[in-house]
Design a protein around this motif. Sequence first.
Motif, PDB file in Angstrom:
ATOM      1  N   HIS A  90      -6.793   7.427  -8.754  1.00 25.01           N
ATOM      2  CA  HIS A  90      -6.334   8.654  -9.394  1.00 25.01           C
ATOM      3  C   HIS A  90      -5.524   9.524  -8.437  1.00 25.01           C
ATOM      4  O   HIS A  90      -6.016   9.899  -7.374  1.00 25.01           O
ATOM      5  N   ASP A  91      -4.303   9.811  -8.792  1.00 26.06           N
ATOM      6  CA  ASP A  91      -3.441  10.779  -8.099  1.00 26.06           C
ATOM      7  C   ASP A  91      -3.340  10.543  -6.601  1.00 26.06           C
ATOM      8  O   ASP A  91      -3.247  11.484  -5.819  1.00 26.06           O
ATOM      9  N   GLY A  92      -3.340   9.294  -6.174  1.00 29.74           N
ATOM     10  CA  GLY A  92      -3.189   9.005  -4.756  1.00 29.74           C
ATOM     11  C   GLY A  92      -3.245   7.515  -4.472  1.00 29.74           C
ATOM     12  O   GLY A  92      -3.614   6.712  -5.328  1.00 29.74           O
ATOM     13  N   VAL A  93      -2.867   7.163  -3.261  1.00 28.44           N
ATOM     14  CA  VAL A  93      -2.903   5.773  -2.804  1.00 28.44           C
ATOM     15  C   VAL A  93      -3.965   5.649  -1.699  1.00 28.44           C
ATOM     16  O   VAL A  93      -3.748   5.024  -0.678  1.00 28.44           O
ATOM     17  N   THR A 126       0.324  -2.177  -5.127  1.00 26.40           N
ATOM     18  CA  THR A 126       0.001  -0.766  -4.909  1.00 26.40           C
ATOM     19  C   THR A 126       0.479   0.055  -6.091  1.00 26.40           C
ATOM     20  O   THR A 126       1.548  -0.183  -6.641  1.00 26.40           O
ATOM     21  N   GLY A 127      -0.322   1.033  -6.458  1.00 22.93           N
ATOM     22  CA  GLY A 127       0.045   1.917  -7.548  1.00 22.93           C
ATOM     23  C   GLY A 127      -0.854   3.129  -7.569  1.00 22.93           C
ATOM     24  O   GLY A 127      -1.663   3.343  -6.663  1.00 22.93           O
ATOM     25  N   LEU A 140       3.217   1.505 -10.884  1.00 24.82           N
ATOM     26  CA  LEU A 140       3.079   0.418  -9.925  1.00 24.82           C
ATOM     27  C   LEU A 140       4.318   0.343  -9.043  1.00 24.82           C
ATOM     28  O   LEU A 140       5.413   0.660  -9.482  1.00 24.82           O
ATOM     29  N   VAL A 141       4.139  -0.110  -7.818  1.00 24.07           N
ATOM     30  CA  VAL A 141       5.203  -0.153  -6.817  1.00 24.07           C
ATOM     31  C   VAL A 141       5.695  -1.590  -6.653  1.00 24.07           C
ATOM     32  O   VAL A 141       4.889  -2.512  -6.580  1.00 24.07           O
ATOM     33  N   TYR A 160       7.537   2.668  -3.167  1.00 28.09           N
ATOM     34  CA  TYR A 160       6.363   3.261  -2.527  1.00 28.09           C
ATOM     35  C   TYR A 160       6.693   4.660  -2.019  1.00 28.09           C
ATOM     36  O   TYR A 160       5.915   5.597  -2.196  1.00 28.09           O
ATOM     37  N   ALA A 161       7.864   4.813  -1.411  1.00 32.44           N
ATOM     38  CA  ALA A 161       8.285   6.135  -0.922  1.00 32.44           C
ATOM     39  C   ALA A 161       8.420   7.115  -2.084  1.00 32.44           C
ATOM     40  O   ALA A 161       8.004   8.279  -1.975  1.00 32.44           O
TER      41      ALA A 161
END
Length: 160
Positions: free
Chosen positions: A69-72, A91-92, A106-107, A113-114
Amino acid sequence: MTIELQPEFPHRTRKRDKLSPGAASNTSVPYVELHTHSSYSFLDGASLPEELAISAAELGYPALALTDHDGVYGSLEFAHAAKHFGVRPITGAELTLADRSHVTVLVETAKGYANLCRLITAAHAHTRPAAKRPVRVSGPGEGVRGNREVPPTDSAAESR
């Protein structure tokens, strides 16, 4: 016949066979979970990122997406563990929108990602309360007791 995927996606450089019509019934498409929360998603996920990677490998998943949630928050731990167990990490994040609804992002690339990190930073930018104003410190003995400002007494006011 084989299809070479675009080189701008370095994680997709392996060749894949092109399916002929009707061939889909003979092959099984592997399952990939694209919406998984780790213990970093408070009240939504219970497993550590490493445990998720182990479970995905045991279930035979070729890949798994971690979308806290709201972060990596757990993505680095997850990426290291997933690669160790032969699972492709994706990553997502699950982002909360202004109307309190959610969207999963999703990245695919480093630029993606940036962009995700910029979105998360912008979303968190004004979520903390404003800092309290610092206490005004006077000279020694002039209306200061500890860290608190003391109003001047009548005798101090008359001497001015």
